[in-house]
Design an enzyme around this catalytic site. Structure first.
Site, PDB file in Angstrom:
ATOM      1  N   SER A  51     -62.632  14.407  51.552  1.00 21.20           N
ATOM      2  CA  SER A  51     -61.217  14.191  51.555  1.00 21.20           C
ATOM      3  C   SER A  51     -60.730  14.991  52.381  1.00 21.20           C
ATOM      4  O   SER A  51     -61.399  15.944  53.375  1.00 21.20           O
ATOM      5  CB  SER A  51     -61.176  15.185  49.946  1.00 21.20           C
ATOM      6  OG  SER A  51     -61.588  16.447  50.082  1.00 21.20           O
ATOM      7  N   ASP A  83     -61.378  10.185  52.532  1.00 24.02           N
ATOM      8  CA  ASP A  83     -61.180   9.574  51.039  1.00 24.02           C
ATOM      9  C   ASP A  83     -59.649  10.157  50.939  1.00 24.02           C
ATOM     10  O   ASP A  83     -59.194  11.422  51.305  1.00 24.02           O
ATOM     11  CB  ASP A  83     -62.114  10.578  50.185  1.00 24.02           C
ATOM     12  CG  ASP A  83     -62.050  10.415  48.627  1.00 24.02           C
ATOM     13  OD1 ASP A  83     -61.506   9.348  48.231  1.00 24.02           O
ATOM     14  OD2 ASP A  83     -62.311  11.083  47.857  1.00 24.02           O
ATOM     15  N   HIS A  84     -58.811   9.346  50.299  1.00 28.84           N
ATOM     16  CA  HIS A  84     -57.328   9.701  50.262  1.00 28.84           C
ATOM     17  C   HIS A  84     -56.614  10.306  51.450  1.00 28.84           C
ATOM     18  O   HIS A  84     -56.089  11.621  51.539  1.00 28.84           O
ATOM     19  CB  HIS A  84     -57.412  10.743  48.827  1.00 28.84           C
ATOM     20  CG  HIS A  84     -57.919  10.134  47.661  1.00 28.84           C
ATOM     21  ND1 HIS A  84     -56.917   9.672  46.767  1.00 28.84           N
ATOM     22  CD2 HIS A  84     -58.844  10.425  46.929  1.00 28.84           C
ATOM     23  CE1 HIS A  84     -57.661   9.180  45.862  1.00 28.84           C
ATOM     24  NE2 HIS A  84     -58.664   9.870  45.842  1.00 28.84           N
TER      25      HIS A  84
END
Ligand code: G3H
Ligand code: 13P
Ligand code: ZN
Length: 308
Positions: A51, A83-84
């Site tokens: 992330s 991620d994201h």
């Protein structure tokens, strides 16, 4: 020498074989080794992901260098995903640093802005042989850098229009999962009707399920036995996840289960060895728990063991 792969072949094979590839979050060397060793032992393809919070914590150069060193002698396909990613710059930074797939999560923006931003990321990434995941619809739940109060299920017609307009390689959909460890108030239920509608409009297209931890109650019980406060936590039951894996869900995101497993391992080790001060010893116990959790998923839920 084993190198990072983008999502193309990994997802083509998952669609053909009717299994899903686990996408596991890591923030340090211990989590990374646990994930990779579990997947190598199961002969399963695997996705490792960071992330933006993980990148802030560990540093992107450190994370990528560790990944490259760790996969060198493995035999399984490995993809490294952002991620994201929230902005074009998040994604560009990951592409330029050596990630093989990036997620641009603009699902909170109006549709036309989500399309424009996703297209910009796709153009930049594809020119560098990096594939892209986007998201449509919103998951409920709270994480350090991801938060939303309510579900907004993915609209199947919009999903078709979005994929056609952006040329994105995979799409995360909202069908009732949520981030974190409090996923359902009542009975656990995913909207398979929406998933099937999307599959009809986008046949053979790789879909992604976020918020897919199952919050195994035996792990919760161990953590609680040794002092954790985790009241009423719950996840997506394994039989429901297995059903999704047999459909066009090619990537299943798991973070919370690994955090729980690591925490349970540390707590148990400290309780049983109060004299312990050697970092290696308590990390080894925690890594063992994480590995066990992952191997169980690959074998019994995602159906990806022996598919590498
Ligand atoms: O979906 C988000 C991931 O679980 C990342 O969590 O921001 O705590 O690293 P994090
Ligand atoms: P969980 O919180 O269910 O593990 O979901 C993680 C996730 O979706 C990471 O992107
Ligand atoms: Zn997520």
């Amino acid at each position: 020498m084993n190198k990072l792969q983008n999502s193309k072949t990994i997802f083509e094979n998952a669609l053909k074989g009717k299994y899903a590839v686990g996408a596991f979050n890591f923030v340090n060397m211990e989590m990374l080794k646990s994930i990779l060793h579990a997947a190598e032992e199961e002969k399963s393809p695997v996705i490792i992901q960071c992330s933006t919070g993980a990148i802030k914590y560990a540093g992107i150069k450190t994370l990528v260098a560790m990944v490259k060193a760790e996969i060198e002698n493995l035999s399984i396909p490995v993809m490294l995903n952002l991620d994201h990613g929230k902005t074009f710059e998040d994604c560009k930074n990951a592409v330029d640093s050596g990630f093989s797939n990036v997620m641009i999560d603009a699902s909170h923006l109006p549709m036309h802005e989500n399309i424009a931003l996703t297209k910009k990321v796709v153009e930049y990434a594809h020119a560098r042989n990096v594939t892209v995941e986007a998201e449509l619809g919103q998951l409920a739940g709270v994480e350090e850098e991801v938060s939303c109060d309510t579900h907004a299920y993915t609209n199947p017609m919009q999903a078709k229009g979005f994929v056609d307009a952006t040329n994105v390689d995979s799409l995360a959909i909202a069908i009732g999962t949520s981030h974190g460890t409090n996923k359902f108030k009542g009975e656990a239920r995913l909207r398979f009707d929406i998933l099937e509608e999307i599959e009809k409009l986008l046949p053979n297209y790789p879909l992604v399920l976020h918020g897919a931890s199952s919050v195994p109650q035996d792990i919760v019980a161990t953590a609680v036995k040794y002092g954790a406060k985790l009241e009423g936590v719950n996840g997506v039951p394994e039989n429901i996840l297995a059903k999704a894996c047999a459909k066009n869900i090619c990537k299943i995101n798991v973070d919370s289960d690994l955090k729980l497993s690591y925490t349970a391992g540390l707590r148990q080790h400290f309780a049983e060895h109060p004299e312990e001060v050697d970092i290696r010893n308590y990390n080894k116990t925690a890594m063992g728990k994480v590995k066990e959790t992952i191997k169980n998923k690959l074998k019994k839920v995602f159906n990806s063991s022996n598919m590498a």
